[in-house]
Design a protein around this motif. Structure first.
Motif, PDB file in Angstrom:
ATOM      1  N   ASP A  31      44.575   7.935  24.386  1.00  0.00           N
ATOM      2  CA  ASP A  31      44.730   9.534  24.055  1.00  0.00           C
ATOM      3  C   ASP A  31      45.754   9.767  23.339  1.00  0.00           C
ATOM      4  OD1 ASP A  31      42.195  10.074  25.230  1.00  0.00           O
ATOM      5  OD2 ASP A  31      42.740  10.606  27.263  1.00  0.00           O
ATOM      6  N   VAL A  32      46.959   9.166  23.771  1.00  0.00           N
ATOM      7  CA  VAL A  32      48.160   9.441  23.071  1.00  0.00           C
ATOM      8  C   VAL A  32      48.267   8.959  21.846  1.00  0.00           C
ATOM      9  CG1 VAL A  32      50.966   8.624  23.196  1.00  0.00           C
ATOM     10  CG2 VAL A  32      49.647   9.482  25.230  1.00  0.00           C
ATOM     11  N   VAL A  33      47.822   7.755  21.527  1.00  0.00           N
ATOM     12  CA  VAL A  33      47.669   7.166  20.165  1.00  0.00           C
ATOM     13  C   VAL A  33      46.834   7.967  19.263  1.00  0.00           C
ATOM     14  CG1 VAL A  33      47.166   5.155  18.766  1.00  0.00           C
ATOM     15  CG2 VAL A  33      48.380   4.674  20.675  1.00  0.00           C
ATOM     16  N   GLN A  34      45.868   8.751  19.841  1.00  0.00           N
ATOM     17  CA  GLN A  34      44.922   9.520  18.917  1.00  0.00           C
ATOM     18  C   GLN A  34      45.690  10.887  18.624  1.00  0.00           C
ATOM     19  OE1 GLN A  34      42.190   9.007  17.708  1.00  0.00           O
ATOM     20  NE2 GLN A  34      41.932  10.998  16.709  1.00  0.00           N
ATOM     21  N   ASP A  35      46.436  11.192  19.653  1.00  0.00           N
ATOM     22  CA  ASP A  35      47.261  12.748  19.544  1.00  0.00           C
ATOM     23  C   ASP A  35      48.505  12.222  18.333  1.00  0.00           C
ATOM     24  OD1 ASP A  35      46.029  13.947  21.232  1.00  0.00           O
ATOM     25  OD2 ASP A  35      47.517  13.752  22.780  1.00  0.00           O
ATOM     26  N   ALA A  36      48.965  11.014  18.600  1.00  0.00           N
ATOM     27  CA  ALA A  36      49.738  10.630  17.516  1.00  0.00           C
ATOM     28  C   ALA A  36      49.336  10.527  15.891  1.00  0.00           C
ATOM     29  CB  ALA A  36      50.633   9.165  17.814  1.00  0.00           C
ATOM     30  N   TRP A  37      48.080  10.097  15.955  1.00  0.00           N
ATOM     31  CA  TRP A  37      47.362  10.174  14.560  1.00  0.00           C
ATOM     32  C   TRP A  37      47.230  11.383  14.119  1.00  0.00           C
ATOM     33  CZ3 TRP A  37      46.183   8.317  10.372  1.00  0.00           C
ATOM     34  CH2 TRP A  37      44.980   8.764   9.554  1.00  0.00           C
ATOM     35  N   LEU A  38      46.781  12.436  14.984  1.00  0.00           N
ATOM     36  CA  LEU A  38      46.740  13.860  14.216  1.00  0.00           C
ATOM     37  C   LEU A  38      47.802  14.483  13.852  1.00  0.00           C
ATOM     38  CD1 LEU A  38      44.541  15.140  17.295  1.00  0.00           C
ATOM     39  CD2 LEU A  38      43.588  14.358  14.971  1.00  0.00           C
ATOM     40  N   ARG A  39      49.084  14.015  14.406  1.00  0.00           N
ATOM     41  CA  ARG A  39      50.251  14.345  14.110  1.00  0.00           C
ATOM     42  C   ARG A  39      50.695  13.709  12.712  1.00  0.00           C
ATOM     43  NH1 ARG A  39      53.843  16.249  19.158  1.00  0.00           N
ATOM     44  NH2 ARG A  39      52.117  16.975  20.462  1.00  0.00           N
ATOM     45  N   TRP A  40      50.425  12.431  12.683  1.00  0.00           N
ATOM     46  CA  TRP A  40      50.561  11.789  11.426  1.00  0.00           C
ATOM     47  C   TRP A  40      49.736  12.243  10.348  1.00  0.00           C
ATOM     48  CZ3 TRP A  40      54.175   8.206   9.796  1.00  0.00           C
ATOM     49  CH2 TRP A  40      53.673   7.484   8.454  1.00  0.00           C
ATOM     50  N   ALA A  41      48.671  12.440  10.643  1.00  0.00           N
ATOM     51  CA  ALA A  41      47.754  13.000   9.401  1.00  0.00           C
ATOM     52  C   ALA A  41      48.418  14.045   8.846  1.00  0.00           C
ATOM     53  CB  ALA A  41      46.502  13.297  10.046  1.00  0.00           C
ATOM     54  N   GLY A  42      49.160  14.797   9.287  1.00  0.00           N
ATOM     55  CA  GLY A  42      49.859  16.104   8.734  1.00  0.00           C
ATOM     56  C   GLY A  42      51.162  15.669   8.112  1.00  0.00           C
ATOM     57  N   HIS A  43      51.683  14.591   8.500  1.00  0.00           N
ATOM     58  CA  HIS A  43      53.350  14.464   8.047  1.00  0.00           C
ATOM     59  C   HIS A  43      53.235  13.157   7.408  1.00  0.00           C
ATOM     60  CE1 HIS A  43      53.490  17.620  11.206  1.00  0.00           C
ATOM     61  NE2 HIS A  43      54.466  18.046  10.422  1.00  0.00           N
ATOM     62  N   GLY A  44      52.425  12.086   7.575  1.00  0.00           N
ATOM     63  CA  GLY A  44      52.712  10.880   7.111  1.00  0.00           C
ATOM     64  C   GLY A  44      53.003  10.485   5.872  1.00  0.00           C
ATOM     65  N   GLU A  45      52.749  11.103   4.776  1.00  0.00           N
ATOM     66  CA  GLU A  45      53.106  11.017   3.298  1.00  0.00           C
ATOM     67  C   GLU A  45      54.545  11.290   3.234  1.00  0.00           C
ATOM     68  OE1 GLU A  45      51.041   9.584   1.378  1.00  0.00           O
ATOM     69  OE2 GLU A  45      49.097   9.896   2.284  1.00  0.00           O
ATOM     70  N   THR A  46      55.157  12.132   4.030  1.00  0.00           N
ATOM     71  CA  THR A  46      56.418  12.689   3.552  1.00  0.00           C
ATOM     72  C   THR A  46      57.516  11.849   4.784  1.00  0.00           C
ATOM     73  OG1 THR A  46      56.389  14.482   5.452  1.00  0.00           O
ATOM     74  CG2 THR A  46      55.512  14.892   2.938  1.00  0.00           C
ATOM     75  N   VAL A  47      57.174  10.998   5.657  1.00  0.00           N
ATOM     76  CA  VAL A  47      58.005  10.143   6.540  1.00  0.00           C
ATOM     77  C   VAL A  47      58.617   9.085   5.983  1.00  0.00           C
ATOM     78  CG1 VAL A  47      58.174   8.998   8.735  1.00  0.00           C
ATOM     79  CG2 VAL A  47      56.605  11.114   8.451  1.00  0.00           C
ATOM     80  N   ASP A  48      60.042   8.999   5.981  1.00  0.00           N
ATOM     81  CA  ASP A  48      60.914   7.972   5.356  1.00  0.00           C
ATOM     82  C   ASP A  48      60.678   6.587   6.162  1.00  0.00           C
ATOM     83  OD1 ASP A  48      61.502   9.320   3.203  1.00  0.00           O
ATOM     84  OD2 ASP A  48      63.474  10.241   4.361  1.00  0.00           O
ATOM     85  N   ASN A  49      60.707   6.660   7.595  1.00  0.00           N
ATOM     86  CA  ASN A  49      60.752   5.679   8.363  1.00  0.00           C
ATOM     87  C   ASN A  49      59.511   5.798   9.395  1.00  0.00           C
ATOM     88  OD1 ASN A  49      61.198   3.347  10.267  1.00  0.00           O
ATOM     89  ND2 ASN A  49      63.395   3.671  10.205  1.00  0.00           N
ATOM     90  N   PRO A  50      58.386   5.484   8.953  1.00  0.00           N
ATOM     91  CA  PRO A  50      57.203   5.611   9.563  1.00  0.00           C
ATOM     92  C   PRO A  50      57.047   5.002  11.235  1.00  0.00           C
ATOM     93  CG  PRO A  50      56.452   4.891   7.405  1.00  0.00           C
ATOM     94  CD  PRO A  50      57.993   4.607   7.485  1.00  0.00           C
TER      95      PRO A  50
END
Length: 295
Positions: A31-50
């Motif tokens: 569940d936590v990893v899925q929550d992290a994915w939802l947050r990543w989906a909105g920010h992933g393209e702009t994160v310098d250190n994934p």
């Protein structure tokens, strides 16, 4: 697949391992990893250190869950044990197969959530105190202090030095003696201070309190596993990096039995809460499916 999705897919096994160590629950870790994915989906393209960003998100999500989990475990029926995972599953990261034991996950319950986070990040994933401090939003000195406290809490817990190769034959003799109703033979395999922890969660029959001592433990085990007591089947598997016996009844996973010790069995853990067996049962199903396709 987008670049951001590819990055997250590559990080997923590590993130699951982090969340599982933090929570002791495969279901909650997913569940936590899925929550992290939802947050990543909105920010992933702009994160310098994934990797650092995702580690921070997952750790903080776990800290939030640990606060509520402590309250739930205060009302848990009987002993609470971690949720078992099949560590031969290809989806499980290599470091988990080597070091995620039921003993470690159980003892981590002694720590406060921040202590547990520091311990897991430092000991299991090798992060520096500077990196841990950034994840937890504390100073480096604060991270060091939390780490010191965590190690002190765990120092009093006996360590198990036996390897899976040592435990496997011991487990087989242990199960055979219990199945045969051989009390004397079983007692010879048990340490004087052996303890059984049985987790049914109030949903199935299980001992509500730990059982201590060679004679009491032997009687209890023969009582549940001995002749005319158990009508299911058993199979060996690697669970949390160590040999274990999986019990099946009418083709469904009914329990997991794991032992710790070297020349003698010092701890027995029996997991029977159906909710804690669903993840492992799904792993077994996937494993069987992969074996079928490969044949």
């Amino acid at each position: 697949m987008t670049a951001a999705t590819e990055v997250f897919t590559g990080e997923r096994p590590r993130l699951f391992g982090l969340a599982y160590r933090m929570l002791g629950s495969a279901h909650d870790a997913e569940d936590v990893v899925q929550d992290a994915w939802l947050r990543w989906a909105g920010h992933g393209e702009t994160v310098d250190n994934p990797a650092a960003w995702l580690t921070t998100v997952v750790t903080r999500l776990c800290l939030n869950r640990l606060d509520s989990a402590r309250a739930r475990r205060e009302t848990y029926v009987g002993p609470w044990l971690p949720e078992p995972i099949l560590t031969t599953d290809p989806s499980v990261a290599l470091e988990e197969r080597e070091s995620v034991s039921l003993a470690l996950l159980t003892t981590l319950e002694r720590l406060t959530p921040p202590e547990r986070a520091v311990y897991v990040l430092r000991e299991a994933f090798g992060h520096s105190h500077a990196e841990v401090a950034a994840v937890l939003d504390v100073t480096e000195a604060g991270s060091r202090q939390l780490h010191t406290r965590a190690r002190k809490h765990l120092a009093a817990v006996p360590t198990v030095t036996a390897t899976p190769a040592d435990v496997g034959p011991l487990l087989r003799r242990f199960v055979a003696a219990a199945r045969d109703g051989d009390l004397a033979g079983l007692e010879e395999l048990l340490a004087a201070d052996v303890t059984v922890w049985s987790d049914g969660g109030g949903k199935v029959k299980a001992a509500r309190r730990p059982i201590h001592g060679r004679e009491a433990v032997a009687r209890f085990l023969v009582g549940i596993l001995g002749p005319d007591r158990w009508h299911g089947t058993g199979a060996a598997a690697e669970v949390n990096g160590a040999p274990a016996v999986l019990a099946f009844l009418d083709g469904r996973l009914n329990g997991v039995l794991a032992v710790e010790g070297d020349e003698e069995v010092r701890t027995v853990r029996i997991l029977r809460n159906p909710e804690k067996l669903t993840f492992l049962a799904a792993q077994l199903s996937r494993s069987a499916g992969l074996s079928g396709r490969g044949s």
